[in-house]
Enzyme design. Sequence first.
Site, PDB file in Angstrom:
ATOM      1  N   TYR A   1      -2.770   5.183  15.626  1.00 46.39           N
ATOM      2  CA  TYR A   1      -3.637   4.348  14.791  1.00 46.39           C
ATOM      3  C   TYR A   1      -4.970   5.058  14.530  1.00 46.39           C
ATOM      4  O   TYR A   1      -5.451   5.119  13.391  1.00 46.39           O
ATOM      5  CB  TYR A   1      -3.863   3.000  15.482  1.00 46.39           C
ATOM      6  CG  TYR A   1      -4.855   2.099  14.801  1.00 46.39           C
ATOM      7  CD1 TYR A   1      -4.520   1.406  13.635  1.00 46.39           C
ATOM      8  CD2 TYR A   1      -6.143   1.927  15.324  1.00 46.39           C
ATOM      9  CE1 TYR A   1      -5.450   0.573  13.011  1.00 46.39           C
ATOM     10  CE2 TYR A   1      -7.062   1.099  14.699  1.00 46.39           C
ATOM     11  CZ  TYR A   1      -6.701   0.432  13.543  1.00 46.39           C
ATOM     12  OH  TYR A   1      -7.617  -0.389  12.929  1.00 46.39           O
TER      13      TYR A   1
ATOM     14  N   LEU B   1       0.809  -1.214   0.000  1.00 47.45           N
ATOM     15  CA  LEU B   1       0.000   0.000   0.000  1.00 47.45           C
ATOM     16  C   LEU B   1       0.845   1.267   0.000  1.00 47.45           C
ATOM     17  O   LEU B   1       0.421   2.301  -0.526  1.00 47.45           O
ATOM     18  CB  LEU B   1      -0.918   0.019   1.225  1.00 47.45           C
ATOM     19  CG  LEU B   1      -2.100  -0.940   1.222  1.00 47.45           C
ATOM     20  CD1 LEU B   1      -2.713  -1.000   2.611  1.00 47.45           C
ATOM     21  CD2 LEU B   1      -3.128  -0.508   0.195  1.00 47.45           C
TER      22      LEU B   1
ATOM     23  N   SER C   1     -12.466   3.210  12.030  1.00 44.14           N
ATOM     24  CA  SER C   1     -12.461   2.588  13.353  1.00 44.14           C
ATOM     25  C   SER C   1     -13.039   3.520  14.403  1.00 44.14           C
ATOM     26  O   SER C   1     -12.973   4.752  14.285  1.00 44.14           O
ATOM     27  CB  SER C   1     -11.019   2.221  13.736  1.00 44.14           C
ATOM     28  OG  SER C   1     -10.934   1.799  15.082  1.00 44.14           O
TER      29      SER C   1
ATOM     30  N   HIS D   1     -11.608   4.097  16.892  1.00 42.99           N
ATOM     31  CA  HIS D   1     -10.455   4.784  17.471  1.00 42.99           C
ATOM     32  C   HIS D   1     -10.242   6.183  16.883  1.00 42.99           C
ATOM     33  O   HIS D   1      -9.452   6.958  17.414  1.00 42.99           O
ATOM     34  CB  HIS D   1      -9.220   3.910  17.348  1.00 42.99           C
ATOM     35  CG  HIS D   1      -9.387   2.592  18.041  1.00 42.99           C
ATOM     36  ND1 HIS D   1      -9.606   2.497  19.396  1.00 42.99           N
ATOM     37  CD2 HIS D   1      -9.432   1.320  17.565  1.00 42.99           C
ATOM     38  CE1 HIS D   1      -9.761   1.232  19.738  1.00 42.99           C
ATOM     39  NE2 HIS D   1      -9.667   0.501  18.639  1.00 42.99           N
TER      40      HIS D   1
ATOM     41  N   GLY E   1      -6.873  -2.810   4.032  1.00 42.44           N
ATOM     42  CA  GLY E   1      -5.448  -3.024   4.267  1.00 42.44           C
ATOM     43  C   GLY E   1      -4.853  -1.964   5.177  1.00 42.44           C
ATOM     44  O   GLY E   1      -5.069  -0.773   4.980  1.00 42.44           O
TER      45      GLY E   1
ATOM     46  N   SER F   1     -15.648  -3.412  17.234  1.00 40.13           N
ATOM     47  CA  SER F   1     -14.829  -4.599  17.471  1.00 40.13           C
ATOM     48  C   SER F   1     -15.461  -5.795  16.773  1.00 40.13           C
ATOM     49  O   SER F   1     -16.525  -6.258  17.184  1.00 40.13           O
ATOM     50  CB  SER F   1     -14.649  -4.894  18.967  1.00 40.13           C
ATOM     51  OG  SER F   1     -15.878  -5.150  19.603  1.00 40.13           O
TER      52      SER F   1
END
Length: 280
Positions: free
Chosen positions: A137, A53, A112, A114, A73, A166
């Site tokens: 992240y 990537l 995400s 996150h 990815g 999750s």
Amino acid sequence: MKLKKIVLTGAAGRLGSYLREPLSQMCEALVSTDITDDLGKLYANETYVQADLASYDAIFPVLEGAEMVVHFGAIVDEKPFEELLGPNFVGSYNIWEAGYQQGVRRIVYASSIHAVGMHKKADFIGIDAPHRPDTFYGLAKCFTEDLGSMYWDKRGLESVHLRILSAAQVNNARALGSWLSYDDLIQLVTRAVDTPSVGFSIIYGVSKNDRAPVDNAKASFLGYRPKDNAEQFAEAVLAETPAPDLTDPGEMLQGGPFAKVDLGQSGIAQMKIVNDKKTV
């Protein structure tokens, strides 16, 4: 009507393993890609291309003729920024820029929770909650969401950003709210692909859990209607769970363990994820 070509990045990963078959049924040709040498047995209309990537020159030809890219990815854990920079930051730019240059219509991205991990679970945030990343992240997820927004506004490239909470077996108390079953994951990605018009969209990747800590109401137009509920695991999980520490950010914040680790330190190491990867 089937699409002519879909590209799946991160095909060798755990979530990618569950997406390959349903995506292959939605198109005439599925091109799966990752950095592993061999993906193993392929579906009838699937081909595998090894590509990094972080290399635009490697990614650009893979996207030729693709109508959609399902971009899963990445490094899927917190790491030092320098380790995430190539696959998670530059990699996203390469997918969007190559996608634009190759005439891709839409990118479906594995974002995400996150990206908003420092929000309190009790706040029941919606898809319009401001970015509050809990890690480098999570910062990469914020970057890619903003990248998708910009490419839609400036270049008309559609994208759907799936803020997955999750997607793993329910073996801890947090997962009673955050669980995304594999069946619901497949439905979520399918709706992100087959909804006629999406513009720039964000939606939470979570099942129909009684204890879900996020609100997907403003993304209902995507047609995602989850069917699974983690409450079926509650009795067994809670019997093994000690009383929560209400001063622990890992208990109180959306990001869970990622919200409490130091920057650059693994969040996955604090979790009990079972690698139940699907095989063809």
